[in-house]
Design a protein around this motif. Structure first.
Motif: not given
Length: 800
Positions: A393-413
């Motif tokens: 579900g985290i990946a789904g939300t990451w994609n929904k809100y722009g991926g790299l252009a939105g949340p960006g890269l992961s900084t923690g697990p």
């Protein structure tokens, strides 16, 4: 025109209508563009195009249509209107119906309209392109006229008559044509032609040209013939690129030839190697022959980078990972070329996980191990994918809100927390993504006022709990709902919070709360959801601004505190009192307000205050209810005075008595209402009503110049002040006059209402209660709904 629609639709059964487009030779400047020239020996008049090709609403994207129009319009010069590749114009809002998913108003290019209408109605964009060429040569013509766009698909233009201006305009023409094709499909036994049988189809609108038999194999081919009801004759089939003769109609051969020349076979695809499974799904989603093209190699499995399949096509490569991610990438693009140099799916980059996206000159594709970016300045560069896995579900939300252009890269697990009901969270360069144990995902940027305050309060582990909504901002006020509070920010106040509902709001109550405005409507809960067994049972819950009820049968309603009717309802005991549960919202028209309850209908005016009248003592449903509403409801038939009753006499039917008259509904679906006390109806009752020799009413009473008339099953009854009521047999009914039902004698002595016999349970063999017939469709004859819901009880036959 070639369409049987609009005002010409009803003429299909009586006249043959055809457009000039059906009678002109194909226009093929430059010859075929993307496929080999069609061969007339492959043409089958009964199978012009496959259903799979014709009803594929995802055949082409707007960009693919635009590319196609560009390729066909290289020599086009603008005339009264721009060339179709450059044209744009208005779209009209269309509501969703049984045939298309509707459309939004706006301004779009021709390519966007073709793509959007095809997707909405489930008609191939290729079919619409071919139709535009067949009707007005819009795809290849130069110096297009206003008229060409005005009647682009020939919709509403019956031959020999003026076109109907109601359907003018490029968007209207394309949408109505696609809509009409779906109407044809939904009514396989209507109109002049049917699939799965031999049909006699003329060669031309001139009767002297004759006709011939055609076995129509499928619905798509049938739709073409309904749209333009002529077949190709021998003269044109001998040379499909020729001019035929004076009896030649070009409509169907043009459709087949254009499709064949531009997109390949209309009935099949000539792949060199089989295309199957997930590869086939991706091939179809990206345009099929017009996208990847035809296969040039077999489907091949690779174990590298987690495993997957790939297959090469004329225009690109399709990959499908072992985890089910399919992608298509064209040969020759900057990133795909670099990926192949790096070893393709077997190399260090791995499998493509996304389509290539390009924004402002920057293109990007995500692979198993890297994210590849291309610009004209830098060429192709790569960066590692997330330092920490992003999944679920985290990946789904990451994609929904722009991926790299939105949340960006992961900084923690991804991290689990049991606090406040539990959930997962993960930090990114630009914000945090949360996902509750109940499945609510949200993303919030670092540094905003509310999110900063939430973190100070302990984030998801603190008193606020988990974010349940995205941050919304209107007129300078921002808001986020959390597990335990609603947080609001303004530049003046900073971040403030208010408790969420003091009492849980869930189920049907929650649905009604949301429907009627939430906090801005009912407001916060002021009491728990409470069950009551009274008046059939249900739940209710009080809020700051009103009360929400939800009956055991699923009827939800919201009513504000303090209104006239709701105040009177509470005085009467609310849902536990004599009125019962609210079954409708309050409606107010011209100063009169009304709410229907379980047992009464309550009405309020400023003059009378709140008054009530009983609801029907007996259930009124199905076709009886439809007729009751049609003829005025309480102001017409009035309240029910007896149950819906089935009678087998004279072909069978249902009837129900009301304070002002009787409603009948025959087994064949004919409903009628007749007032008590009129001359004809009184005589009909004396003759035994529906069980007697007259039978069931088949029409309403009509009166002209002092003569009134009603048609019954077996007779036509007429009344005048001079003759009273007289009857004559209906045509063909002389020998079919029915005797009264067994055990019943017609009441010949009293003109007053006849008594009903006690109710008895319906036998398994008795038909179900009548249902209201659907409204007649604008595209064909109305159908009587054969389905029905059984009445709770059926009494023996008696008319009031």
């Amino acid at each position: 025109m070639t369409v049987r629609a609009g005002r010409s639709l009803t003429l299909l059964l009586t006249a043959v209508l055809v457009s000039a487009a059906a009678l002109v030779a194909p226009v093929l400047p430059g010859g075929p563009a993307t496929a080999e020239a069609a061969d007339g020996k492959d043409y089958d008049p009964g199978y012009i195009i496959s259903d799979e090709n014709f009803y594929d609403g995802n055949a082409m994207t707007a960009q693919e249509v635009q590319t196609f129009l560009n390729s066909k319009g290289t020599s086009c010069v603008a005339g009264e209107q721009p060339c179709i590749k450059s044209w744009q114009g208005p779209t009209v809002a269309k509501a969703k119906d049984s045939y298309c998913n509707g459309y939004a108003a706006g301004t779009q290019t021709a390519a966007e309209i073709i793509a959007g209408v095809g997707k909405s109605c489930g008609i191939s964009q290729k079919a619409l392109v071919v139709l535009l060429q067949k009707e007005q040569s819009l795809i290849t013509r130069t110096k297009p006229t206003n008229r060409a766009y005005q009647i682009a698909t020939g919709y509403g233009c019956p031959d020999g008559q003026p076109c109907d201006a109601e359907y003018y305009g490029f968007f209207n023409q394309v949408y109505r044509a696609a809509w009409q094709y779906k109407v044809y499909k939904s009514r396989p036994t209507s109109y002049g032609f049917q699939a799965g049988r031999v049909n006699t189809i003329p060669y031309n609108f001139k009767a002297s040209c004759g006709s011939g038999p055609v076995y129509i194999q499928n619905e798509a081919t049938r739709a073409l013939y309904i749209y333009t009801p002529f077949q190709a004759n021998e003269a044109i089939l001998k040379n499909i690129y020729g001019n035929g003769d004076s009896c030649t109609s070009f409509a169907q051969i043009n459709t087949w030839t254009f499709w064949s020349d531009w997109f390949g076979s209309p009935t099949g695809i000539a792949h060199a190697y089989p295309v199957e499974g997930g590869i086939l799904s991706t091939w179809t989603a990206h345009g099929g022959v017009a996208g990847p093209g035809v296969s040039t190699g077999p489907i091949t499995w690779s174990t590298a980078n987690g495993g997957g399949w790939y297959q090469n096509f004329t225009n690109g490569i399709i990959t499908h990972t072992a985890t089910g991610v399919g992608a298509y990438h064209q040969h020759g693009t900057g990133i795909t070329t670099a990926w192949k140099r790096a070893g393709a799916q077997d190399g260090t980059w791995g499998w493509p996980l996304t389509q290539e996206t390009c924004t402002n000159g920057t293109c990007q594709i995500t692979y198993t191990n890297v994210i590849a970016t291309w610009t004209a300045t830098t060429g192709t560069t790569t960066q590692p994918r997330h330092p920490y896995e992003v999944s679920g579900g985290i990946a789904g939300t990451w994609n929904k809100y722009g991926g790299l252009a939105g949340p960006g890269l992961s900084t923690g697990p991804i991290t689990w927390s049991t606090a406040n009901g539990g959930g997962w969270y993960q930090n990114f360069t630009n914000g945090i993504i949360t996902h509750t144990a109940t499945g609510v995902g949200a993303y919030h940027q670092h540094g905003t006022g509310i999110t900063t305050a939430w973190k100070r309060a302990g984030a998801q582990d603190g008193t606020w709990g988990w974010p349940l909504t995205q941050e919304t901002c209107t007129n300078g006020t921002c808001q986020i709902t959390y597990t335990n509070v609603i947080a609001t920010w303004t530049a003046t106040t900073g971040t403030t919070t208010q408790p969420r509902h003091p009492y849980e709001v869930s189920g049907g109550i929650a649905g009604t709360w949301n429907k009627y405005g939430g906090l801005a409507g009912p407001g916060l809960s002021t009491g728990p959801i409470t069950w009551s067994t009274a008046n059939g049972g249900g739940w209710y819950q009080n809020f700051t601004n009103g009360i929400i009820t939800h009956t055991a049968t699923g009827v939800g309603a919201y009513h504000q505190h303090g209104t006239g009717i709701t105040t009177a309802w509470k005085r009467a005991g609310a849902q536990d009192g004599t009125w019962g549960w609210p079954l409708t919202q309050e409606t107010c028209t011209n100063g009169t307000c009304q709410i229907t309850y379980t047992n009464v209908i309550a009405t309020w005016t400023a003059t009378t205050g709140t008054t009530t009248q009983p609801r029907h003592p007996y259930e009124v449903s199905g076709g009886i209810a439809g007729t009751w509403n049609k003829y005025g409801g309480l102001a017409g038939p009035g309240l029910s005075t007896g149950p819906i009753t089935w009678s087998t006499a004279n072909g069978g039917g249902w009837y129900q008595n009301f304070t002002n008259g009787i409603i009948t509904h025959t087994a064949t679906g004919v409903g009628a209402y007749h007032q008590h006390g009129t001359g004809i109806t009184t005589a009909w009752k004396r003759a035994g009503a529906q069980d007697g020799t007259w039978g069931w009413p088949l029409t309403q009473e009509t009166c002209t110049n002092g003569t009134c008339q009603i048609t019954y099953t077996n007779v036509i009854a007429t009344w005048t002040a001079t003759t009273g009521t007289t009857t004559q047999p209906r045509a063909g009914k002389t020998s079919q006059l029915s005797a009264p039902s067994a055990g019943r004698a017609p009441d010949s002595t009293s003109p007053s209402d006849r008594a009903t016999t006690p109710e008895e349970s319906a036998s398994p063999s008795e038909p179900a209660s009548p249902q209201a017939s659907p409204s007649p469709s604008p595209s064909g004859p109305a159908a009587t709904d054969p389905s029905a819901t059984a009445s709770p009880s059926v009494t023996s036959s008696t008319a009031d």
